[in-house]
Design a protein around this motif. Structure first.
Motif, PDB file in Angstrom:
ATOM      1  N   VAL A   1       0.846  -1.203   0.000  1.00 39.52           N
ATOM      2  CA  VAL A   1       0.000   0.000   0.000  1.00 39.52           C
ATOM      3  C   VAL A   1       0.876   1.246   0.000  1.00 39.52           C
ATOM      4  O   VAL A   1       0.663   2.178  -0.767  1.00 39.52           O
ATOM      5  N   ALA A   4       2.193   1.732  -3.352  1.00 40.90           N
ATOM      6  CA  ALA A   4       1.170   2.216  -4.286  1.00 40.90           C
ATOM      7  C   ALA A   4       1.019   3.725  -4.196  1.00 40.90           C
ATOM      8  O   ALA A   4       1.002   4.424  -5.197  1.00 40.90           O
ATOM      9  N   ASP A 146     -11.538  -5.730  -3.587  1.00 39.84           N
ATOM     10  CA  ASP A 146     -10.120  -5.330  -3.564  1.00 39.84           C
ATOM     11  C   ASP A 146      -9.862  -4.104  -4.429  1.00 39.84           C
ATOM     12  O   ASP A 146      -8.999  -3.279  -4.116  1.00 39.84           O
ATOM     13  N   GLU A 147     -10.646  -3.939  -5.513  1.00 39.98           N
ATOM     14  CA  GLU A 147     -10.534  -2.723  -6.320  1.00 39.98           C
ATOM     15  C   GLU A 147     -11.028  -1.512  -5.522  1.00 39.98           C
ATOM     16  O   GLU A 147     -10.426  -0.438  -5.551  1.00 39.98           O
ATOM     17  N   HIS A 150      -8.569  -0.352  -2.929  1.00 38.89           N
ATOM     18  CA  HIS A 150      -7.254   0.098  -3.404  1.00 38.89           C
ATOM     19  C   HIS A 150      -7.052   1.590  -3.104  1.00 38.89           C
ATOM     20  O   HIS A 150      -7.977   2.381  -3.270  1.00 38.89           O
ATOM     21  N   GLU A 253       0.780   0.099  -9.908  1.00 38.11           N
ATOM     22  CA  GLU A 253      -0.044   0.087  -8.698  1.00 38.11           C
ATOM     23  C   GLU A 253      -1.107  -1.006  -8.696  1.00 38.11           C
ATOM     24  O   GLU A 253      -1.435  -1.540  -7.640  1.00 38.11           O
ATOM     25  N   VAL A 254      -1.699  -1.310  -9.863  1.00 36.26           N
ATOM     26  CA  VAL A 254      -2.912  -2.147  -9.843  1.00 36.26           C
ATOM     27  C   VAL A 254      -2.793  -3.493 -10.563  1.00 36.26           C
ATOM     28  O   VAL A 254      -3.690  -4.331 -10.419  1.00 36.26           O
ATOM     29  N   LEU A 257      -3.715  -6.769  -8.912  1.00 35.21           N
ATOM     30  CA  LEU A 257      -5.124  -7.115  -8.626  1.00 35.21           C
ATOM     31  C   LEU A 257      -5.649  -8.154  -9.619  1.00 35.21           C
ATOM     32  O   LEU A 257      -6.621  -8.848  -9.337  1.00 35.21           O
TER      33      LEU A 257
END
Lengths: 267, 206
Positions: A1, A4, A146-147, A150, A253-254, A257
Motif C-alpha cells: 500500500v 502504491a 479489492d478494487e 485500493h 499500482e494495480v 489485482l
C-alpha cells in the motif's frame, strides 16, 4: 500500500491538469443528455442539498448517511489523475476526495462481502436524459472489493478545490483512475456491500462492448473502435493522438489485482 | 396551389450555383469555428467538426431525396437545385472523411484498420464510395455520354448512399439516441415514395 501511494505521488508530478473550464464543459452524464455539452447546460437544476446516501448490504453500520456524516473525520486530499473515457479521449483531473477504503472502514465491511455496488440519483423532473430514457436508470456500477479498497480509488467531492460541479457528479462521485470513465459513477445515493457481482449499467446495455471490469487496456479494442490510442482534450484541432497506457498508466499500482486473469476474457 | 406557384416563380430567379457558394461558406465557417475553438468546438474540436460535416452531408442527402416527392405530391419544383445539392453533399462527405482520416485517426494504416475492422466505418465508407461515381457524372456531358436511362439508373445509388449514411449514424452512437433514428425514418420514408407499390401487388383478379 505504501508503495502504491508512493507511485501516485511520482505519477502526479508528471501530469499537467486540464483547465477547470475543459473539465466542467465536456462531460458524459447521460441523465442530462447525450451531448458532451449537455451536462454543463442541463445539470444546474440537480438537487444536491440535502444529500443522503443509503449504505446497506453486508455492513456493520447500515443506514442513511448525510454527506457530512459519511465524510466526518476524513480529510479530502488532492489527487491528480489521468481520466480515460471509453470513447478514446482523455483528460487530467485534479480531484479532491477521500479514499473509498476509509469510508468503507467506517461503515464496517463484513467478511462475506466481495463486491461494492453503487447507484446514481434519479431526479426525473430535472433530468432530461431520464425523461427520454436514453439508457435504463438509475445508473448503477460496481467494483470488486479489492478494487474498491485500493488506495487509488476515491470518493471525490471536488475539482481544483471547488465543490464538485453538478455536471461532474455533485456532490460525491467515484473515481477509479485505471478504469474507463463510465466506471467512475456520479452523484452517488447508494452504496451496497454484496457477495455477488453487481450489475453495471453499460454492461447491461451492451455486454459485448462493456465488460464488468473495463480496465483501460490498449490491447483490447472496443468492438467499434480501437483503444490503442487516445486524444488528449485541450490540444485543439491539430492535437496528435497519444498511445494509451496499460491500466491508464497505473500498471505498477494495480496490475497485481488481476494476476492470473485473462484480460481479454475479463475486459 | 397558389403558395406553391408563387414559390416556384420565386425559385426560378434563384441561381443553382448559390447552393455551392452557401455550402462552401458553411464548410469554411464550421472549420473556422473548430480552428478557433468557438462555441461547441470549445473543448474538443476534432470530433465535433467530424460530426458536423457528417451531419450536414446527411442533411443534404435527405434534401436531395426530397426533390422528387416534393414535385410529385406538392408540385414544388426544386429540380434545378438537385445536382448542386448532391454534389455539395459529396463534398461534405469528403470533408467528413478527411477530418476522420487526417485529424482524428491520423495514420493511413489506422484508417485502413478502422475501415476493415469497424462495421460502422465500413458502412460509412461504402456510402462515400457510392457517391464518387455520382459526383463524377454530375454534368451534362456525362448524361449525354451515358444516355438518360443509364444515367438515371446509376444515380439511384443515392438511395443506397442515404441508407448507408443513416445506418452509419445509427451504429456509431451509444445508447438510445433520437437523432439517428429520425434521419433513418425520414430516409426510409423518402425511399418508400419511390417504390412502385402497384407493381409489387399481385395482379388483381378479374
Amino acid at each position: 500500500v505504501a508503495g502504491a501511494t508512493g507511485g501516485v505521488a511520482q505519477a502526479q508530478a508528471e501530469l499537467e491538469p486540464n483547465s477547470f473550464e475543459d473539465i466542467t464543459s465536456y462531460n458524459n452524464f447521460y441523465e442530462f443528455g447525450t451531448g458532451k455539452e449537455d451536462p454543463a447546460r442541463n445539470a444546474g437544476a440537480l438537487v444536491t442539498e440535502p444529500w443522503s446516501i443509503k449504505v446497506d448490504g453486508m455492513v456493520d453500520n447500515p443506514g442513511d448517511y448525510t454527506l457530512a456524516d459519511l465524510l466526518d473525520g476524513l480529510t479530502a486530499e488532492e489527487r491528480i489523475y489521468r481520466f480515460r473515457c471509453v470513447e478514446a479521449w482523455s483528460m487530467v483531473v485534479p480531484w479532491n476526495g477521500v479514499e473509498l477504503a476509509d469510508v468503507l472502514a467506517k461503515v464496517g465491511v463484513q467478511s462475506q462481502a466481495k463486491y461494492v455496488a453503487f447507484e446514481t440519483t434519479v431526479q426525473p423532473d430535472v433530468m432530461i436524459g431520464v425523461q427520454r430514457r436514453v439508457i435504463p436508470f438509475p445508473y448503477v456500477e460496481g467494483l470488486r472489493l479489492d478494487e474498491a479498497m485500493h488506495p487509488l480509488t476515491l470518493l471525490a467531492t471536488g475539482i481544483y478545490g471547488e465543490p464538485m460541479p453538478n455536471q461532474n457528479g455533485a456532490p460525491i462521485r467515484l473515481v477509479v483512475p485505471w478504469k474507463y470513465g463510465f466506471k467512475s459513477i456520479k452523484s452517488i445515493v447508494r452504496i451496497t456491500l454484496t457477495d455477488e457481482e453487481p450489475p453495471a449499467s453499460w454492461n447491461i446495455i451492451n455486454p459485448r462492448e462493456y465488460g464488468f471490469y473495463s480496465n483501460v487496456n490498449p490491447n483490447v479494442d472496443h468492438p467499434r473502435w480501437s483503444q490503442a490510442t487516445e486524444r488528449q482534450i485541450g490540444g485543439g484541432l491539430f492535437a496528435s493522438r497519444k498511445d494509451t497506457l496499460m491500466f491508464n498508466g497505473y500498471e505498477a499500482e494495480v496490475a497485481s489485482l488481476y494476476e492470473g486473469m485473462d484480460l481479454n476474457e475479463f475486459y | 396551389m397558389d403558395v406553391v406557384g408563387t414559390l416556384n416563380a420565386a425559385l426560378r430567379r434563384v441561381p443553382a450555383w448559390l447552393v455551392y457558394v452557401a455550402g462552401a461558406a458553411w464548410a469554411v465557417w464550421l472549420f473556422w469555428q473548430a480552428l478557433n475553438q468557438l462555441g461547441p468546438y470549445k473543448v474538443e474540436p476534432i470530433n465535433v467538426l467530424e460530426r458536423a460535416y457528417g451531419e450536414v452531408a446527411l442533411q443534404l442527402l435527405v434534401a436531395g431525396l426530397f426533390v422528387t416527392p416534393l414535385r410529385r405530391f406538392l408540385g414544388l419544383n426544386l429540380l434545378k437545385f438537385r445536382r448542386a445539392i448532391g454534389v455539395t453533399a459529396f463534398f461534405f462527405v469528403l470533408a467528413h472523411f478527411l477530418v476522420f482520416a487526417v485529424l482524428d485517426v491520423q495514420s493511413l494504416e489506422r484508417v485502413w484498420t478502422e475501415i476493415v475492422k469497424r462495421p460502422y466505418v465500413t458502412v460509412g465508407m461504402a456510402g462515400f464510395l457510392a457517391l464518387i461515381p455520382l459526383a463524377i457524372t454530375s454534368n451534362n456531358l456525362s448524361i449525354r455520354k451515358l444516355g438518360g436511362a443509364t444515367w438515371r439508373k446509376l444515380h439511384k445509388l443515392t438511395y443506397a448512399a442515404g441508407l448507408l449514411g443513416a445506418v452509419h449514424f445509427l451504429w456509431l452512437v451509444k445508447g438510445f439516441q433520437i437523432e439517428p433514428i429520425i434521419y433513418t425514418v425520414i430516409i426510409v420514408g423518402l425511399l418508400a415514395t419511390r417504390v412502385k407499390w402497384s407493381s409489387l401487388r399481385p395482379a388483381a383478379t378479374a
